[in-house]
Motif scaffolding. Structure first.
Motif, short mmCIF file in Angstrom:
data_model
loop_
_atom_site.label_atom_id
_atom_site.label_comp_id
_atom_site.label_asym_id
_atom_site.label_seq_id
_atom_site.Cartn_x
_atom_site.Cartn_y
_atom_site.Cartn_z
N ILE A 1 -4.32 5.24 6.17
CA ILE A 1 -5.09 6.11 6.93
C ILE A 1 -5.28 5.36 8.36
CG2 ILE A 1 -7.29 7.59 7.50
CD1 ILE A 1 -7.07 7.64 4.31
N THR A 2 -5.12 5.69 9.59
CA THR A 2 -5.16 4.86 10.76
C THR A 2 -5.72 5.97 12.02
OG1 THR A 2 -3.98 3.68 12.36
CG2 THR A 2 -2.78 5.65 11.32
N ASN A 3 -6.00 5.52 13.06
CA ASN A 3 -6.51 6.13 14.19
C ASN A 3 -6.28 5.11 15.43
OD1 ASN A 3 -7.50 7.99 15.83
ND2 ASN A 3 -9.43 7.84 15.42
N LYS A 4 -5.76 5.58 16.36
CA LYS A 4 -5.71 4.71 17.59
C LYS A 4 -5.17 3.19 17.55
CE LYS A 4 -9.66 6.99 19.67
NZ LYS A 4 -9.91 8.10 18.82
N VAL A 5 -4.14 3.28 16.35
CA VAL A 5 -3.47 2.03 16.13
C VAL A 5 -2.09 2.34 16.16
CG1 VAL A 5 -3.01 0.11 14.45
CG2 VAL A 5 -5.40 1.13 14.75
N GLU A 6 -1.07 1.51 16.88
CA GLU A 6 0.14 1.77 16.97
C GLU A 6 0.81 1.15 15.73
OE1 GLU A 6 4.12 0.56 19.77
OE2 GLU A 6 2.07 0.11 20.50
N LEU A 7 1.59 2.09 15.34
CA LEU A 7 2.58 1.77 13.83
C LEU A 7 3.82 1.89 14.45
CD1 LEU A 7 0.89 3.49 10.86
CD2 LEU A 7 0.24 1.27 11.90
N ASN A 8 4.31 0.81 14.87
CA ASN A 8 5.68 0.64 15.55
C ASN A 8 6.73 0.47 14.53
OD1 ASN A 8 5.85 -2.23 15.08
ND2 ASN A 8 4.94 -2.45 17.24
N ILE A 9 8.14 0.38 14.60
CA ILE A 9 9.25 0.15 13.74
C ILE A 9 8.89 -1.06 13.12
CG2 ILE A 9 10.73 -0.92 15.67
CD1 ILE A 9 13.04 0.87 13.90
N LEU B 1 4.92 2.03 1.24
CA LEU B 1 4.51 3.08 1.75
C LEU B 1 4.89 4.33 1.72
CD1 LEU B 1 2.13 3.58 4.15
CD2 LEU B 1 3.80 3.25 5.69
N LYS B 2 4.52 5.41 1.32
CA LYS B 2 4.75 6.80 1.22
C LYS B 2 4.21 7.87 1.87
CE LYS B 2 5.18 5.75 -3.67
NZ LYS B 2 4.28 5.20 -4.66
N LEU B 3 2.98 7.40 2.79
CA LEU B 3 2.41 8.36 3.54
C LEU B 3 1.50 7.62 4.56
CD1 LEU B 3 1.39 11.32 4.09
CD2 LEU B 3 -0.36 11.12 2.60
N ILE B 4 1.70 8.23 5.88
CA ILE B 4 0.95 7.80 6.79
C ILE B 4 -0.19 9.05 7.29
CG2 ILE B 4 0.66 6.97 9.43
CD1 ILE B 4 3.60 5.79 8.83
N CYS B 5 -1.33 8.65 7.26
CA CYS B 5 -2.29 9.85 7.78
C CYS B 5 -3.01 9.33 8.97
CB CYS B 5 -3.38 9.82 6.65
SG CYS B 5 -2.78 10.56 5.00
N VAL B 6 -3.15 10.05 10.23
CA VAL B 6 -3.61 9.73 11.26
C VAL B 6 -4.99 10.46 11.51
CG1 VAL B 6 -3.44 9.87 13.70
CG2 VAL B 6 -1.50 9.43 12.29
N ALA B 7 -6.05 9.84 11.34
CA ALA B 7 -7.42 10.56 11.20
C ALA B 7 -7.78 11.07 12.88
CB ALA B 7 -8.33 9.51 10.92
N ALA B 8 -6.91 11.66 13.45
CA ALA B 8 -7.18 12.38 14.74
C ALA B 8 -5.95 13.52 14.85
CB ALA B 8 -6.92 11.30 15.74
N THR B 9 -5.60 14.30 16.00
CA THR B 9 -4.92 15.27 15.91
C THR B 9 -3.49 14.74 16.55
OG1 THR B 9 -5.62 15.67 18.18
CG2 THR B 9 -6.73 17.12 16.69
N GLY B 10 -3.49 13.62 17.24
CA GLY B 10 -2.26 13.14 17.66
C GLY B 10 -1.56 12.20 16.85
N GLU C 1 8.41 -1.14 8.90
CA GLU C 1 9.65 -1.64 7.93
C GLU C 1 8.87 -2.66 7.40
OE1 GLU C 1 12.24 -3.27 10.81
OE2 GLU C 1 13.64 -1.22 10.87
N GLN C 2 8.03 -3.16 7.57
CA GLN C 2 7.18 -4.24 6.72
C GLN C 2 6.36 -3.66 5.63
OE1 GLN C 2 5.03 -7.11 9.08
NE2 GLN C 2 6.69 -7.45 10.48
N ALA C 3 6.16 -2.49 5.66
CA ALA C 3 5.42 -1.64 4.81
C ALA C 3 6.16 -1.31 3.54
CB ALA C 3 4.81 -0.39 5.20
N VAL D 1 1.03 -1.08 0.03
CA VAL D 1 -0.05 -0.21 0.02
C VAL D 1 0.75 1.36 -0.05
CG1 VAL D 1 -2.11 -1.17 1.22
CG2 VAL D 1 -0.22 0.08 2.55
N ASP D 2 0.26 2.22 -0.76
CA ASP D 2 1.28 3.63 -0.62
C ASP D 2 0.64 4.60 0.58
OD1 ASP D 2 2.25 2.95 -3.17
OD2 ASP D 2 0.58 3.67 -4.35
#
Length: 148
Positions: free
Chosen positions: A8-16, A25-34, A20-22, A4-5
């Motif tokens: 879009i996530t929210n309340k899910v941890e994306l750790n190292i 991946l070109k962009l991570i969008c968080v559907a929240a402020t934090g 690294e498995q993505a 995936v390129d």
């Protein structure tokens, strides 16, 4: 997230490990402020920008802040019971002086951080007649006006 390129996530941890498995991946969008659930260093190392939704709830969070503040300050359930129990109308002077009344006007109102939410809170606090003071945890430009 393999293949995936954009995520879009929210309340899910994306750790190292996950980042690294993505492989594409070109962009991570968080559907929240934090963005605290994203390993920023891992994303940066791979050249993946992390974006969030800034200012989507600033006014409503500021409104809730004052709703809670006024609730704690004035204790409406106490006065609701006082009136419903008939104690107000039984009082000879038709008033209640048993509890201290606090007014926001003239008080000092402290805010930690002045992002979108902190700035909205500052505006409302000023409308109540408080002296607004603030602290920026980042240590950046502490002389800035608090309105963004």
């Amino acid at each position: 997230m393999k293949g995936v390129d954009i995520v879009i996530t929210n309340k899910v941890e994306l750790n190292i490990t996950i980042i690294e498995q993505a492989d594409k991946l070109k962009l991570i969008c968080v559907a929240a402020t934090g963005t605290n659930n994203i390993d920023q260093a891992a994303a940066k190392e791979r050249g993946i920008p992390v974006k969030n939704v800034s200012d989507y709830a600033s006014k409503s969070v500021a409104q809730i802040t004052f709703s809670l503040l006024l609730y704690l300050l004035h204790k409406p359930p106490y006065y609701n019971r006082y009136v419903k129990q008939g104690r107000y109308s039984e009082n000879d002077i038709f008033t209640h002086i048993g509890r201290t009344f606090w007014e926001l006007n003239g008080k000092r109102f402290g805010i930690i951080s002045l992002g979108n939410i902190g700035s909205e809170v500052a505006k409302i606090a000023e409308a109540f007649g408080t002296e607004v003071v603030y602290y920026l945890a980042s240590g950046r430009n502490i002389q800035q006006p608090y309105f963004i």
